[in-house]
Design a protein around this motif. Sequence first.
Motif, short mmCIF file in Angstrom:
data_model
loop_
_atom_site.label_atom_id
_atom_site.label_comp_id
_atom_site.label_asym_id
_atom_site.label_seq_id
_atom_site.Cartn_x
_atom_site.Cartn_y
_atom_site.Cartn_z
N ILE A 21 -6.79 -50.81 -10.21
CA ILE A 21 -5.40 -50.37 -10.35
C ILE A 21 -4.66 -50.71 -9.05
O ILE A 21 -5.11 -50.33 -7.97
CB ILE A 21 -5.32 -48.84 -10.62
CG1 ILE A 21 -6.23 -48.44 -11.79
CG2 ILE A 21 -3.88 -48.40 -10.83
CD1 ILE A 21 -5.85 -48.97 -13.14
N PRO A 22 -3.50 -51.38 -9.15
CA PRO A 22 -2.74 -51.70 -7.94
C PRO A 22 -2.38 -50.42 -7.18
O PRO A 22 -2.11 -49.39 -7.80
CB PRO A 22 -1.47 -52.37 -8.48
CG PRO A 22 -1.78 -52.78 -9.86
CD PRO A 22 -2.84 -51.86 -10.37
N HIS A 26 1.11 -42.78 -9.97
CA HIS A 26 0.68 -42.28 -11.27
C HIS A 26 -0.67 -41.58 -11.24
O HIS A 26 -1.08 -41.00 -12.23
CB HIS A 26 0.65 -43.41 -12.30
CG HIS A 26 2.01 -43.98 -12.55
ND1 HIS A 26 2.97 -43.32 -13.27
CD2 HIS A 26 2.58 -45.15 -12.13
CE1 HIS A 26 4.06 -44.05 -13.30
NE2 HIS A 26 3.86 -45.16 -12.61
N PHE A 27 -1.37 -41.68 -10.10
CA PHE A 27 -2.66 -40.98 -10.03
C PHE A 27 -2.68 -39.95 -8.89
O PHE A 27 -2.86 -38.76 -9.13
CB PHE A 27 -3.81 -41.98 -9.87
CG PHE A 27 -5.14 -41.32 -9.69
CD1 PHE A 27 -5.68 -40.53 -10.70
CD2 PHE A 27 -5.85 -41.44 -8.51
CE1 PHE A 27 -6.89 -39.89 -10.54
CE2 PHE A 27 -7.07 -40.80 -8.34
CZ PHE A 27 -7.58 -40.02 -9.36
N ASN A 66 -10.29 -45.71 -11.39
CA ASN A 66 -9.25 -46.52 -10.73
C ASN A 66 -9.85 -47.75 -10.05
O ASN A 66 -9.26 -48.82 -10.05
CB ASN A 66 -8.53 -45.67 -9.68
CG ASN A 66 -7.43 -44.85 -10.30
OD1 ASN A 66 -6.36 -45.38 -10.59
ND2 ASN A 66 -7.67 -43.58 -10.51
N ARG A 120 0.84 -48.35 -8.07
CA ARG A 120 0.69 -47.64 -9.36
C ARG A 120 -0.26 -46.47 -9.20
O ARG A 120 -0.04 -45.38 -9.72
CB ARG A 120 0.14 -48.61 -10.41
CG ARG A 120 0.40 -48.17 -11.83
CD ARG A 120 -0.36 -48.98 -12.83
NE ARG A 120 0.03 -50.37 -12.87
CZ ARG A 120 -0.63 -51.29 -13.60
NH1 ARG A 120 -1.66 -50.93 -14.34
NH2 ARG A 120 -0.26 -52.55 -13.59
N ARG A 121 -1.35 -46.71 -8.45
CA ARG A 121 -2.34 -45.66 -8.21
C ARG A 121 -1.71 -44.47 -7.47
O ARG A 121 -1.94 -43.32 -7.81
CB ARG A 121 -3.46 -46.24 -7.35
CG ARG A 121 -4.79 -45.62 -7.55
CD ARG A 121 -5.83 -46.19 -6.64
NE ARG A 121 -6.35 -47.49 -7.04
CZ ARG A 121 -7.54 -47.94 -6.69
NH1 ARG A 121 -8.35 -47.19 -5.96
NH2 ARG A 121 -7.96 -49.12 -7.05
#
Lengths: 254, 222
Positions: free
Chosen positions: A159-160, A167-168, A154, A163-164
């Motif tokens: 990764i913004p 989605h993470f 990441n 979003r992180r």
Amino acid sequence: MTISTSNRRWFLWGSVLLILLFWKIASAVIGRAIILPSPDATVKYAFLLLGEREVWTALLWTLKRTMTSFAINLLAAGILGMASGFSRGFKLFLSPLVTVLKAVPTMGVILLSLIWFSSETAAVFVSSLIVFPILYQAVVGGVETIDPLSVEMNRVFRIPWLRRFFHFYLPSLKPSLLTGIVSALGLSIKVMISAEVLSQPDRGIGTMFQIERARLNTEGVFAWSLLVILMTAGLDKLLSLLERRYALENKRTD
Amino acid sequence: MKISGLTKHFGQGPLYDNFDLTLPAGKISCILGPSGCGKTSLLNMIAGLLPHEGGEILFERIPAGSEPRFSYVFQEPRLLPWLTVTGNLVYAMDGELSRHERKARAKEMLALVGLKEEGKKFPRELSGGMARRVGVARALLSDFDILLMDEPLASLDQELKEKLISLFKERLAGKTVVFVTHDYYTARALSDHIFVLSPPPVRAEEIGLSGLQKILEEINRP
């Protein structure tokens, strides 16, 4: 040893029938409904209760309070748990508070909250305080088991953060969070009802328990207990379906 | 990229001790060396994933005050198991592109790495070689100033290696790339410059293609 589905049903229903049988025998031996009402009388009374609007109101209010306290808890545990998972210093800073919350007697918190808050707020406060450590530990545990190599990935790909997060981090926390929610929700309902018994809000299962107790209506207390068991079992079933769906999703990716 | 006075300890002894290396910008540099000599550590230090104890790594062609943008083909692909192959590629792409645009680019790149039909699969449904190619696709789709690759073509068959090498040559012309490999063919086919690292404390030496065969035979000797 594995047990087939049909055998499982036999074991489960056999256990339920055995409990009912012992209960029936015990109530027959005692012979006084005020001490131990029979199971059939309890079920009959529970059905009577379900026909009353006031009962549904009480059930829904307790559920609403439980969900409110649970949502507050989930948010607080999410924020503080993630902060603790990422920062050892913060985890250490919170550890005395979490230890106190884990060790404090529920009844002590209920009595104190009755002094500090209105009856409505007290029940929500107590349930939140008792359940918080379970959800907090689930989030911290989840964060601590996040794959460090994926964290590096990441970082490298910049990764913004939004979003992180969605989605993470959230999918990484999902298994331990679901386990925490399953164990915390049942406790949350129990603690909420205990708090309501003492704080006596206008509407709530705890208040109804107290009314039945004051009338020395043991059948009523048993019937309310039965309704609470059914409600908790229903929520448990819902959560286990969610868990199973999650497990299936994971299995599909195996 | 200029690495000077780099120091890093692992265990009891120094892995890198006052290590110097200049990697040319806009070129593909290959790092070779025996197992355990710290090739992956070097890539991680360049990417800023592994802190070093001394020295500095300076990047040319990067505007003053800004950090270089890296892309990385990791040795283990590090795909997110809950996202599909396409999902993994879309996830790592530039946030300024629309989702539709990102999906279209992912689809195109998957075809280029020979995974046209695998977009909807999850990482655990892929073989090791397939997952590695997804890692390559993800790295190529990202906007970067420097691309780092750790054994990018390991465990791929010769046909796929050739296909990916052509893709690299086409896509990476004029880009700064540093990659680590044990594979003679990949090193020879892809590199503009080849550097060999000695066992710790590490020193680097640039070699020409003529010296490559001999050194690789030594490195890969059991």
